[in-house]
Design an enzyme around this catalytic site. Structure first.
Site, PDB file in Angstrom:
ATOM      1  N   ARG A  76      11.915  36.692  48.558  1.00  0.00           N
ATOM      2  CA  ARG A  76      12.382  37.679  49.531  1.00  0.00           C
ATOM      3  C   ARG A  76      11.405  37.847  50.685  1.00  0.00           C
ATOM      4  NH1 ARG A  76      14.510  42.677  46.332  1.00  0.00           N
ATOM      5  NH2 ARG A  76      12.850  41.792  45.066  1.00  0.00           N
ATOM      6  N   GLY A 108      12.657  42.229  38.634  1.00  0.00           N
ATOM      7  CA  GLY A 108      13.370  40.977  38.349  1.00  0.00           C
ATOM      8  C   GLY A 108      12.717  40.242  37.188  1.00  0.00           C
ATOM      9  N   ASP A 135       5.065  44.323  42.367  1.00  0.00           N
ATOM     10  CA  ASP A 135       4.433  45.415  43.111  1.00  0.00           C
ATOM     11  C   ASP A 135       5.041  46.787  42.847  1.00  0.00           C
ATOM     12  OD1 ASP A 135       2.439  44.141  44.389  1.00  0.00           O
ATOM     13  OD2 ASP A 135       3.466  43.947  46.323  1.00  0.00           O
ATOM     14  N   ARG A 187      15.267  48.002  37.439  1.00  0.00           N
ATOM     15  CA  ARG A 187      14.489  48.635  38.512  1.00  0.00           C
ATOM     16  C   ARG A 187      14.831  50.122  38.431  1.00  0.00           C
ATOM     17  NH1 ARG A 187      16.188  43.640  41.302  1.00  0.00           N
ATOM     18  NH2 ARG A 187      14.325  42.381  41.555  1.00  0.00           N
ATOM     19  N   ASP A 192       8.373  35.122  42.426  1.00  0.00           N
ATOM     20  CA  ASP A 192       8.091  34.979  43.853  1.00  0.00           C
ATOM     21  C   ASP A 192       6.647  34.629  44.207  1.00  0.00           C
ATOM     22  OD1 ASP A 192      10.698  35.598  44.237  1.00  0.00           O
ATOM     23  OD2 ASP A 192      10.377  37.464  45.332  1.00  0.00           O
ATOM     24  N   THR A 235       6.680  37.825  38.184  1.00  0.00           N
ATOM     25  CA  THR A 235       7.773  37.654  39.152  1.00  0.00           C
ATOM     26  C   THR A 235       7.760  36.205  39.620  1.00  0.00           C
ATOM     27  OG1 THR A 235       8.438  38.066  41.458  1.00  0.00           O
ATOM     28  CG2 THR A 235       6.220  38.730  40.878  1.00  0.00           C
ATOM     29  N   ASP A 239       4.334  36.744  44.794  1.00  0.00           N
ATOM     30  CA  ASP A 239       4.070  37.593  45.957  1.00  0.00           C
ATOM     31  C   ASP A 239       3.177  38.795  45.643  1.00  0.00           C
ATOM     32  OD1 ASP A 239       5.852  38.965  44.386  1.00  0.00           O
ATOM     33  OD2 ASP A 239       7.194  39.536  46.018  1.00  0.00           O
TER      34      ASP A 239
HETATM   35  O1  F6P Z   1      11.643  39.303  43.022  1.00  0.00           O
HETATM   36  C1  F6P Z   1      12.246  38.245  42.412  1.00  0.00           C
HETATM   37  C2  F6P Z   1      13.589  37.972  43.033  1.00  0.00           C
HETATM   38  O2  F6P Z   1      14.153  36.908  42.305  1.00  0.00           O
HETATM   39  C3  F6P Z   1      13.601  37.674  44.519  1.00  0.00           C
HETATM   40  O3  F6P Z   1      13.242  36.355  44.814  1.00  0.00           O
HETATM   41  C4  F6P Z   1      15.009  38.005  44.886  1.00  0.00           C
HETATM   42  O4  F6P Z   1      15.080  38.390  46.214  1.00  0.00           O
HETATM   43  C5  F6P Z   1      15.314  39.172  44.007  1.00  0.00           C
HETATM   44  O5  F6P Z   1      14.447  39.084  42.900  1.00  0.00           O
HETATM   45  C6  F6P Z   1      16.736  39.204  43.545  1.00  0.00           C
HETATM   46  O6  F6P Z   1      16.932  40.353  42.828  1.00  0.00           O
HETATM   47  P1  F6P Z   1      18.242  40.711  42.013  1.00  0.00           P
HETATM   48  O7  F6P Z   1      18.153  40.039  40.700  1.00  0.00           O
HETATM   49  O8  F6P Z   1      18.207  42.177  41.895  1.00  0.00           O
HETATM   50  O9  F6P Z   1      19.393  40.195  42.803  1.00  0.00           O
END
Ligand code: F6P
Length: 321
Positions: free
Chosen positions: A172, A12, A104, A73, A128, A126, A130
């Site tokens: 998440r 992301g 990660d 990804r 998050d 990121t 995390d």
């Molecule tokens: O990891 C960052 C994040 O924004 C999370 O908070 C969220 O769950 C996810 O990515 C959303 O991913 P996508 O852009 O693939 O919907």
């Protein structure tokens, strides 16, 4: 000694990724190294979707959200064949080292690629926050400030209508955005995946208690990892009689111009990654520890346990009465 390095952003996107890319490019060129930009994460390595970057390729991007290298990804990088292909392509492209800006999942690829002979250094990018080994991930500050601004706006309308607003913020597996946004916005209740909660005790009773002391509008902040905000809003309305609305903030939190904190930390981490690769050191991840940048073995970093700030959570509970 690395003479030519590549840089990619993966997973992301996060505000500040551009500042990290810029720092990698400039710090490498400062050392006379060549820099190759890889597009759309590891997919760019697998498809050789790359471009040599120069000093001006990264002009005017430090203040921009998103990532000028695009991101993705990659499922293929989870396979041994994918790793082999990426390593082979790196060798063919003359890449002596790779900087991976992501989370990660991206670091797992970087570790495997390091073991396959391409030294890789990870930078936590990121929103998050995390990544267990690091106090901070690039993008977190901007995302929190965006969320705070949005919840402040929601508060205006909740206040005008004497309503309750249930707001889902991103995260998440990690409640850090929810915790800090919840505190900054004076939420009545904050629900995060790390802390067990009871809706009656931690939401309904708190609303009743605050109502009894004169409060007429309420904000409940919920981390994405907890979810269920529509159902929670209906339940609150049914149990309390207070008109309740649910809002999912979503991807707005991933965009926007990075804050000073994100730009500075991204820049520090980018240059550190280059310093390691210059010496031919790979399989490392840059992290923030006690406010300073450090680096860890990637496997060690991935195995670290993430600690949620329970004391801050307790503080949030004490002041939301
Ligand atoms: O990891 C960052 C994040 O924004 C999370 O908070 C969220 O769950 C996810 O990515 C959303 O991913 P996508 O852009 O693939 O919907």
């Amino acid at each position: 000694m690395a003479k030519s390095i590549a840089v990619l952003t993966s997973g992301g996107d996060a505000p500040g990724m551009n500042a990290a890319v810029r720092s990698v490019v400039r710090a490498a060129m400062f050392r006379g190294m060549k820099v190759i930009g890889v597009f759309r994460g590891y997919n760019g390595l697998l498809n050789k979707d790359v471009k040599e970057l120069d000093l001006r390729s990264v002009s005017d991007c430090i203040n921009r959200g998103g990532t000028i290298l695009y991101t993705a990804r990659s499922e293929e990088m989870k396979t041994p064949e994918g790793i082999e292909k990426a390593a082979k392509n790196c060798k063919e492209l003359g890449v002596d080292g790779l900087v991976v800006i992501g989370g990660d999942g991206s670091f797992r690829g970087a570790r495997k690629l390091s073991l396959a002979g391409i030294p890789c250094v990870g930078i936590p990018g990121t929103i998050d926050n995390d990544i267990s080994c690091s106090e901070y991930t690039v993008g977190f500050d901007t995302a929190m400030n965006t969320a705070m601004e949005m919840v402040d706006k929601i508060r205006d309308t909740a206040q005008s209508h004497d309503r309750c607003s249930v707001v889902e913020v991103m995260g998440r597996r990690c409640g850090d955005i929810a915790l800090q946004t919840g505190i900054a916005c004076g939420a009545t209740s904050i629900l995060v995946p790390e802390i067990e909660f009871d809706i009656e005790r931690d939401v309904i009773s708190k609303i009743y208690e605050q109502k009894s002391t004169g409060k007429k509008h309420f904000i409940i902040v919920v981390a994405e990892g907890v979810g269920g905000v529509e159902d929670l809003a209906k339940y609150i309305e049914k149990r309390t009689g207070i008109e309740t609305r649910a809002t999912i903030l979503g991807h707005v939190q991933r965009g926007g111009s990075p804050t000073l904190r994100d730009r500075v930390i991204a820049t520090a981490m980018g240059a550190d990654a280059v310093r390691l690769l210059e010496k031919g050191i790979g399989n490392r991840v840059i992290a923030l520890k006690d406010g300073k940048t450090v680096d860890y073995d990637i496997l060690e970093a991935l195995e670290m346990e993430r600690k949620f700030d329970e004391q801050l959570y307790q503080t949030a509970m004490e002041v939301s009465i």
